[in-house]
Motif scaffolding. Structure first.
Motif: not given
Length: 63
Positions: A17-24
């Motif tokens: 979830e941390a990666v998906m929330a900050t991928y951009d």
């Protein structure tokens, strides 16, 4: 499912979830690489612990 397996799954989901929330966002490459390394390490540890012969799980779980 054991408590240990549930905790590992929850940790992995939190990292994802941390990666998906900050991928951009700026700096996401560092977070994604660290999360991937942690997830691979946890997957290897869990596989190693649960592949123990009968009666050997306790010894491996206390590493």
């Amino acid at each position: 499912m054991s408590l240990h397996a549930m905790l590992v799954f929850s940790h992995a989901r939190s990292l994802l979830e941390a990666v998906m929330a900050t991928y951009d966002q700026k700096g996401c490459e560092v977070i994604a690489i660290c999360a991937a390394r942690i997830l691979l390490d946890e997957a290897a540890c869990v596989a190693w612990r649960f592949s123990a012969p009968p009666g050997g799980f306790e010894a491996r779980a206390t590493r």
